[in-house]
Design an enzyme around this catalytic site. Structure first.
Site, PDB file in Angstrom:
ATOM      1  N   SER A 199       0.827  -1.216   0.000  1.00  0.00           N
ATOM      2  CA  SER A 199       0.000   0.000   0.000  1.00  0.00           C
ATOM      3  C   SER A 199       0.855   1.258   0.000  1.00  0.00           C
ATOM      4  O   SER A 199       0.370   2.340  -0.324  1.00  0.00           O
ATOM      5  CB  SER A 199      -0.940   0.006   1.206  1.00  0.00           C
ATOM      6  OG  SER A 199      -0.214   0.197   2.412  1.00  0.00           O
ATOM      7  N   GLY A 204       1.974  -0.037   8.432  1.00  0.00           N
ATOM      8  CA  GLY A 204       2.867   1.095   8.251  1.00  0.00           C
ATOM      9  C   GLY A 204       3.258   1.425   6.832  1.00  0.00           C
ATOM     10  O   GLY A 204       4.230   2.142   6.613  1.00  0.00           O
ATOM     11  N   ASP A 225      -8.841   4.377  18.207  1.00  0.00           N
ATOM     12  CA  ASP A 225      -9.743   4.382  17.057  1.00  0.00           C
ATOM     13  C   ASP A 225      -9.488   5.641  16.230  1.00  0.00           C
ATOM     14  O   ASP A 225      -9.525   6.770  16.753  1.00  0.00           O
ATOM     15  CB  ASP A 225     -11.199   4.358  17.553  1.00  0.00           C
ATOM     16  CG  ASP A 225     -12.208   4.245  16.420  1.00  0.00           C
ATOM     17  OD1 ASP A 225     -11.879   4.622  15.273  1.00  0.00           O
ATOM     18  OD2 ASP A 225     -13.328   3.784  16.669  1.00  0.00           O
ATOM     19  N   ASP A 270      -5.792   5.645   5.089  1.00  0.00           N
ATOM     20  CA  ASP A 270      -6.147   4.572   4.155  1.00  0.00           C
ATOM     21  C   ASP A 270      -6.972   3.519   4.892  1.00  0.00           C
ATOM     22  O   ASP A 270      -6.749   2.327   4.756  1.00  0.00           O
ATOM     23  CB  ASP A 270      -4.874   3.945   3.566  1.00  0.00           C
ATOM     24  CG  ASP A 270      -5.173   2.998   2.396  1.00  0.00           C
ATOM     25  OD1 ASP A 270      -6.197   3.203   1.717  1.00  0.00           O
ATOM     26  OD2 ASP A 270      -4.402   2.037   2.193  1.00  0.00           O
ATOM     27  N   LYS A 316     -12.917   4.173  -0.250  1.00  0.00           N
ATOM     28  CA  LYS A 316     -13.199   2.837  -0.764  1.00  0.00           C
ATOM     29  C   LYS A 316     -14.509   2.882  -1.549  1.00  0.00           C
ATOM     30  O   LYS A 316     -15.502   3.472  -1.102  1.00  0.00           O
ATOM     31  CB  LYS A 316     -13.290   1.829   0.375  1.00  0.00           C
ATOM     32  CG  LYS A 316     -12.084   1.841   1.321  1.00  0.00           C
ATOM     33  CD  LYS A 316     -10.782   1.570   0.588  1.00  0.00           C
ATOM     34  CE  LYS A 316      -9.601   1.642   1.551  1.00  0.00           C
ATOM     35  NZ  LYS A 316      -8.305   1.430   0.894  1.00  0.00           N
TER      36      LYS A 316
END
Length: 360
Positions: free
Chosen positions: A189, A224, A261, A278, A307
């Site tokens: 990613s 990460g 969170d 992300d 998304k």
């Protein structure tokens, strides 16, 4: 001609078609799209050639989300016999009265079948370039500021010839930014954020906007991949995620990991230049949280992913971005927003927003 050739990711032809029809109609250009599922391209045929040509010159290419590249077609689908693939291209270019083009790009759809044409594209480029120069279609030397001639191969025996302008196209072959995965990165990613930085931040502003010593927050950071890109640029990163972070990143001393969170975390100080995110969450929820960060002055710039749902992806992204922008406008924030379905994205769109007034 009255047709545009549009490149996109395979499987996103409907989104590409919806986007071009929507944007064109806003400029009083009307027409219809021809597309096939998983072909990685769309043809938009306008009813009026003059209005299409004007739209093609004036509409800012960088504002497209799902369209990777576009060109104005010069002819219908060409037959390219293996014995002489060059002659039909020369004939089409001369018939369109082309001259003084700066370069030729031989391209192909980004599909499994299309990729098999990559060898042919490379072999064809040099002799085609030489023939086009002899015919006066291309300038004697490559000129980056002159129009670009495209040959888009559908097969080894068929292709389209189109024209684009360097001030309003993608400078990349096939409209694709290919990056090498760094072995030390915790996940693939990482390439999404690297491509986003290259796509959205002008290179001559990197020293100012991607500089060492900046503070950044990564929401949904584990393991990460995106934090790696920030650390690589010598930033100090607060990584927010209940999951673990790669030890290699923690050992740098540049990362503070908080198991919180991402939708509840609030920074204690307003000194974070960057927010990146992300998270695999509903896109509406992510957009609302990013808007909170900008409105509260918790960051100056942000890059985040939305998304996508399985259906009406263009409409969903458009609606979410409109709502986000309305919140920023209502809050009196001056901003710049960019969004793109990047090459390293899959079922998501990457968004960049910069607060044009706030400075840390």
């Amino acid at each position: 001609m009255k047709q545009l050739l549009l490149y996109c990711r395979a499987g996103f032809e409907k989104e590409c078609a919806a986007e071009i029809q929507h944007k064109a109609s806003l400029h009083n250009v009307f027409g219809y799209c021809k597309l096939s599922a998983d072909s990685a391209y769309v043809i938009f045929e306008a009813y009026d050639a003059d209005s299409l040509a004007q739209f093609y010159r004036d509409y800012p290419f960088e504002q497209f989300i799902f369209i990777r590249q576009w060109s104005l077609l010069l002819a219908d689908l060409l037959e390219l016999p293996p014995a002489d693939r060059i002659a039909p291209v020369i004939a089409a270019a001369l018939s369109a009265e082309l001259s003084s083009c700066g370069e030729i790009r031989v391209e192909y759809p980004e599909t499994n079948d299309g990729k098999t044409l990559s060898t042919l594209a490379r072999k064809l480029t040099v002799p085609l370039r030489q023939a086009l120069r002899q015919a006066g279609v291309l300038l004697p030397k490559e000129q980056k500021r002159a129009p670009v001639l495209h040959l888009f191969l559908l097969t080894g025996q068929q292709g389209y010839v189109g024209l684009s302008y360097p001030e309003n196209n993608s400078p990349l072959e096939n409209g694709i930014m290919r990056l090498k995965f760094p072995n030390e990165a915790p996940s693939r990613s990482t390439l999404k954020l690297e491509e986003a930085f290259i796509q959205f931040i002008p290179k001559d502003e990197w020293d100012k906007r991607l500089s060492g010593g900046m503070n950044a927050v990564d929401l949904g950071a584990s393991p990460g991949g995106w934090t790696y890109q920030l650390v690589k640029r010598s930033m100090m990163v607060t990584a927010i995620d209940n999951g673990p972070m790669a030890e290699s990143l923690m050992e740098t001393g540049q990362v503070r990991h908080l198991m919180v969170d991402g939708f509840k975390y609030e920074p204690q100080k307003k000194n974070n230049h960057w927010l990146v995110c992300d998270m695999i969450e509903q896109p509406q929820r992510v957009a609302e949280r990013v808007a909170d960060w900008l409105i509260n002055g918790w960051c100056q710039e942000t890059i985040f992913n939305l998304k996508l749902p399985m259906k009406k992806r263009f409409e969903t992204v458009t609606d979410i971005l409109q709502q986000l922008e309305q919140r920023l406008v209502d809050s009196g924030i001056k901003y710049q927003l960019q969004a793109k379905h990047l090459y390293h994205d899959r079922e998501e769109v990457t968004v960049h927003i910069q607060n044009l007034v706030q400075r840390f």
